[in-house]
Write a protein that holds these residues in place. Structure first.
Motif, mmCIF file in Angstrom:
data_model
loop_
_atom_site.group_PDB
_atom_site.id
_atom_site.type_symbol
_atom_site.label_atom_id
_atom_site.label_comp_id
_atom_site.label_asym_id
_atom_site.label_seq_id
_atom_site.Cartn_x
_atom_site.Cartn_y
_atom_site.Cartn_z
ATOM 1 N N UNK A 134 0.714 -1.007 -0.049
ATOM 2 C CA UNK A 134 0.040 -0.034 -0.033
ATOM 3 C C UNK A 134 0.995 1.148 0.007
ATOM 4 N N UNK A 135 0.260 2.379 0.468
ATOM 5 C CA UNK A 135 1.004 3.722 0.309
ATOM 6 C C UNK A 135 2.047 3.996 1.239
ATOM 7 N N UNK A 136 2.286 2.605 2.189
ATOM 8 C CA UNK A 136 3.325 3.116 3.181
ATOM 9 C C UNK A 136 4.604 2.601 2.556
ATOM 10 N N UNK A 137 4.540 1.896 1.323
ATOM 11 C CA UNK A 137 5.908 1.718 0.626
ATOM 12 C C UNK A 137 6.308 2.588 -0.292
ATOM 13 N N UNK A 138 7.431 2.985 -0.363
ATOM 14 C CA UNK A 138 8.168 3.933 -1.463
ATOM 15 C C UNK A 138 8.019 3.392 -2.765
ATOM 16 N N UNK A 139 8.283 4.370 -3.866
ATOM 17 C CA UNK A 139 8.450 3.912 -5.226
ATOM 18 C C UNK A 139 9.205 2.834 -5.492
ATOM 19 N N UNK A 140 10.512 3.250 -4.821
ATOM 20 C CA UNK A 140 11.513 2.160 -5.086
ATOM 21 C C UNK A 140 11.402 0.786 -4.336
ATOM 22 N N UNK A 142 8.235 -0.440 -3.965
ATOM 23 C CA UNK A 142 7.346 -1.152 -4.722
ATOM 24 C C UNK A 142 7.896 -1.797 -6.040
ATOM 25 N N UNK A 143 8.814 -1.048 -6.645
ATOM 26 C CA UNK A 143 9.598 -1.475 -7.762
ATOM 27 C C UNK A 143 10.100 -2.813 -7.410
ATOM 28 N N UNK A 144 10.946 -2.831 -6.745
ATOM 29 C CA UNK A 144 11.992 -4.002 -6.209
ATOM 30 C C UNK A 144 10.896 -5.234 -5.845
ATOM 31 N N UNK A 145 9.649 -4.808 -5.316
ATOM 32 C CA UNK A 145 8.737 -5.942 -4.783
ATOM 33 C C UNK A 145 8.048 -6.691 -6.122
ATOM 34 N N UNK A 146 7.885 -5.761 -7.083
ATOM 35 C CA UNK A 146 7.077 -6.026 -8.143
ATOM 36 C C UNK A 146 8.159 -6.938 -8.988
#
Length: 244
Positions: A134-140, A142-146
């Protein structure tokens, strides 16, 4: 192998139809790391979406592993072995990172196995495995999780649309290390849409898309010097600036 044959695509406007892609012919061989680059508005992201089936071409054919997938849905292409990572990863309120990785793998991975994928993208598994996407994760983050979900899928072709978009410099440095590791260790082809010199330097092949057509395609050693002749100190190719 992925093969695009005479792919054309346009969108309707008030003054008629605007061509975005014009008779694209392109082959991505197995186990290659290929970067598609070119001017903004040249059709790169549209091409990525057509490969995944998010958009359908007006004409031409798409072959994957020798099979015509032109009319296949996104789901069928995913089942056939194609993964896609968006410029802006989707946030899933109420879904934990562990759940997302298990969904990507399409099996009930153990926590330890899921943590391995997070470790491969440089995230401390214990800090993320139970976090919500969710929104608690930064863009970076989220990218690495994706990317971890793409690794968990283990597909024959992984497509990334401008993975550097919207992330800070520190996250970008980590992203480069992740892609370097993928290039060395991942089976299957990797196709990245990017302007970034650091990502271009990792490529086996570079494809330049300009004004909806393939302007250049060849080994990195052949194409990159032509691009770097007009590159900026910031590491993003000046050749592509100022375009629509």
């Amino acid at each position: 192998m992925l093969e695009l044959r005479d792919i054309s695509f346009g969108v309707s406007e008030d003054q008629g139809k605007k061509e975005i892609l014009k008779n694209i012919n392109l082959a991505i061989e197995d186990d290659k790391f290929v970067v598609i680059t070119g001017p903004n508005g040249g059709g790169k992201s549209t091409l990525a979406k057509i490969i995944m089936g998010i958009e359908k071409p007006d004409s031409g054919a798409i072959l994957f592993e020798g099979k015509d997938i032109t009319q296949m849905s996104v789901t069928d292409r995913a089942n056939a072995g194609i993964s896609f990572a968006f410029q802006q990863p989707v946030r899933f309120k109420g879904v934990q990172v562990l759940d997302l990785i298990r969904l990507a793998a399409r099996k009930k991975l153990s926590v330890a196995d899921a943590c391995e994928y997070l470790s491969e993208v440089g995230l401390c598994a214990k800090d993320y495995i139970n976090r919500e996407v969710n929104a608690s994760l930064s863009g970076g983050e989220l990218k690495r999780i994706e990317i971890a979900t793409v690794l968990a899928r283990g597909t024959k072709l992984s497509v990334f649309d401008e993975p550097e978009a919207g992330i800070d410099l520190w996250s970008f440095q980590n992203l480069i290390r992740v892609f370097e590791n993928m290039r060395e260790n991942t089976k299957g082809s990797i196709l990245i849409i990017s302007h970034q010199e650091r990502i271009l330097e990792i490529a086996d092949e570079i494809v330049v898309i300009s004004d909806g057509a393939v302007a250049k395609h060849g080994p990195k050693e052949e194409i990159l010097p032509k691009i770097l002749g007009t590159s900026s100190a910031q590491g993003s190719c000046e050749f592509y600036r100022g375009d629509r």
